[in-house]
Every structure is written in structure tokens, then in C-alpha cells.
Design an enzyme around this catalytic site. Sequence first.
Site: not given
Length: 551
Positions: A229, A376-378, A225, A441-442
Site C-alpha cells: 500500500y 500478481h506482483f507484476h 503487506h 515461485r523462484r
Amino acid sequence: MFYPSAKLKVDRRDGKLAMAHFFVAFTALAIGGLAGLLQTLVRSGKFELPAGIGYYQILTVHGVVLGLVLTTFFIMGFQIAATSKTSGTLTNKQRLAGWIGFWLMTAGTVLAAIMILLNEATVLYTFYAPLQAHALYYIGLTLVIVGSWIDGAAIIMKYAEWRRKNPGQPSPLLTFMSLVNTMMWIVATIGVASTVLFQLLPWSLGLVETVNIAVSRTLFWYFGHPLVYFWLLPAYMAWYVVIPKVIGGKIFSDSLARLSFILFLLFSIPVGFHHQLMEPGIDPAWKFLQVILTFLVVIPSLMTAFSLFATFESFGRSKGARGLFGWVKKLPWGDARFTVPFIGMVAFIPAGAGGIVNASHQMNQVVHNTIWVTGHFHLTVATSVVLTFFGVSYWLIPHLTGRTLTKAMNKLGIIQAVIWVIGMTFMSGSMHAAGLLGAPRRSSYSEYGGAAQALEWIPYQVAQAIGGSILFLGIILMLYIFINLAFFAPKGEQEFPVGEPADDAEKAPMVFENWKLWLGITVVLILFAYTIPFIDLIQNAPPGAKGYKLW
């Protein structure tokens, strides 16, 4: 605030060190982008990989090369350049540390990449046990981590030198921000280094038969996580400090910027359990505590949004803007150095909302391990962060290479951002929608055959392929711009824009420079959030799992 040691131009020797990082970063963009394109085409069900290449093999390449290699090398290069610009030229010792770190990171990257390409490390971006990679892959990861620590040591040493020479003065803002991000990275990577060195590497060498999966996953997310950041804070550096100068305005508040970075340091690390809300073996009370700590990170994010738009509005009003949104018309929309990062800022609004969903107890159950998370990551790293990095490149690359950003490249940069937004709208939008329908997801299309539920996902997977193809065009365009700015743009002097605080802003209090205090609080929060759960995970561990290959 004027910093006497700040220079008009980054020293040529420091510029070479930073550019070495950027060459690796943009090479990673090319390789990882190609892997991402192939991945979306396979998932659409309309394309098969040639030469026996596995779907999960290219998925691993895409995640590792873009999520870890591109970001780490670009961030380190940017922070070294920013520190050299604002705190003075690196000493020979500091620059040597930077080069040693760079070559260790590069060697580790090559070693890990070879293992992935040989299909000996098809363990995905998270390399979860019981997936097992070749020992050389773990050794490569270790070299990358250790190299980044040595790379970061150059920034720490330069900061310490500046403080010795300027007692009682707050450090230059960009140097301060680079230091905070470096410290957060070092503290966070202790987790992934621990699981690699003490669990996964001995396991892959056959020195131990089993591994405690719960502990390894917890150590990974202790790192995973704050990694988000680590990606994000350099973008914040550009938003807080560079963008005000680009538009011709002032930094709204130097103190507010420093406080937000300190809060990210405190609250970004002891929150890894919110990635493990669906996992057994962790007491729900500790999960709930870390969810609360996760939501505290919203505070510095909102502070950043307030500060940035206060800067924009103040600038617009100074140019005669009237009405509620009249200032918007005064912003330099034709300047890629502003427009491209601004698009990244706007994308972070839905990205942050999606992050709140992911970190929530109940809503996480709906989207957990679905392709919503990938979407979300994208939005976060692949849009907000990457577009800001592209915007930084438009002035930093020519600054370091002694060239200029031409009108043609500036226009091309804006076109590239528009292409990126269109591609990501298809890609991330369809991922979010398919995730709400339960798409995993994958997994690839072929794994589900003609199942009725898989047929429901097909339109979204085709949309992902369309988005991936558009994004790949954007990558090709960005690589062209990078090569032009590095080698072919006209010789000249490109500004390294560093904003100054508003005239009526107060001097930043020296408490922000008290690292015994801030690092001490960070350690206390980490011990509070993890000590008892770790004891539980070790004392009540299920039988260890043996490894297997995914492909």
C-alpha cells in the site's frame, strides 16, 4: 476548495531535492530491469549467465532494486514535491531533513547493492532466515529505513506548520495523502527494522548463534503487506487529485478521498498473517482474523474505483456525452498524463482479484509459493503502480526542471505504455498460468533438468522470456523519455496539475485531521492482531536455525 498557500510552481530548491530522488529511482529502474531480463532468459532454459553470476544473485538484485529502491525513492520524491506544491515551500530545516534522509537512503542502497554484487547477500527480496547475508547488507538496509524516516519527517513538519498557520481548516488534499502514506510507512517499517537490528544483524555478526525464524518472518510480513500500500497510495494520489485536473474535471469528493486513505492506514498493517497461511506456529484463528482484516481493505479500493469513474462520467456528461458509456469518448486519450495512469487503473482490476485469491484460506493453498504470486506482483506494483509513476513523470519531471512535455515525448509515452502492456500480458499472464500448474515461485529451469513437470512449464517460461524482453524495451524507452524531460526538452513552464473538489462538494470534516484518534486506532488494531500470536511464537519456538548461503 482553494488553498491560499498552494503555489503555481514548486520552489527550485525543493525541486532539486525531489529530482535527486528521481535520479536514483530511474537508475534503479535500469539496473533492476536488466536483472529481470536476465532472470527470465535463464528461466527459459535458453540462456546461461556469464562470469559465474548466479541466478539467485540477479533475482535478489531485481527484487531489491525494483521493489524497494525504485519505489521508495520515487515515492519520497513525489510526496516532497506534492507537499511543497500544495502546502508551500519547505523551510531550510525541513529541506535539510529531506537531504539528510536522501543521502542516508542512498548510502544504504549502495552498501546493500555492493554486498549483493559480491554475492555476499544473495538472500532474495524477502531475505528470509535461515538465508544469511553479510552484516554490511543489513546495515545498508537499516540506513535505507532510517533515511526514509528522516525524509518523511520533512513532510510531517511541513504538514504541522500548515496546520498551525491555518487552524480549523482541512489540510491540502495532496499533503494529507502524503502524510498518511508517510505515517503508514513509518509504522510498518518498525517491523522490518526490528528483525534486522535485533535478529539478523547480531546473527550475521556472530553475536548470536541462532535466530527465531517464525518471529523474523512475522516481523517481515508485518512490514511486507503495508509495503504494497506504500507503493499503491501515491498512485491513488495521482488518480484522485491529478487526473481530474488533467482531464479538465473536478474531484468527485474530497471527503471520500480522505476517508479511503484513513481506512488504508487502519487496515493495511495488522494483516501480515495472510502471507503466512501455510506456515506452522501461528494459530489458525489468528490467521482467520487477519484474513478478515485483509478483506476490509477492499472497501477503500472500491470507494476509489467509484470516485474515479464518477469523476470521469461527470466530466463526460459536462461535455455533452449521452448514453451509458458515451462519456468514455470524451476522455483525453491522446494525453499521456491521463492515458498511461488510466491503463494502470484498469490493470488493478485483475490485480485486485488475484490479491483476493492470495488472501483466501482455501485458494491460497493452490497458489502458495508458486509463480502465480510473482505474476500478481507484476500486475500490482509493476503495472498499476509503475505505469502511474511513469504517467506522473511526464508532467512532474519537466515541471521540476523548468522544461515542457513536447508532443513527441507525449506520443512516445503512450507508445511506451502500449509496449509495457504487451510485455506484461506475456509476462504476468504466463506466470499466472504456470502457477496454476504448480510452477515454483523462484526456481530456474536448470534445477529441474528433464523432469516431466518441468517440461510442462517450458512454454510458459519461454513466454515469460518474450514478455521480459518486450518490457526491457519499454524500460529503455522510459529511460530515454526521462533523460529528455530532465535535460533536453524545450525550456518552459509545465503545469503541476492539482484538482479541485466539485462545486457542490461539502467541506471535509476536521475529524480526518485528528491523528491521536487514527493513530490510536491503528495501534489498537496492531496490538489486537499481533500480541498473543507473538507471545505464542516466542514461548513455543522450535530450535533456532543457523544460516547458510543460497548460492
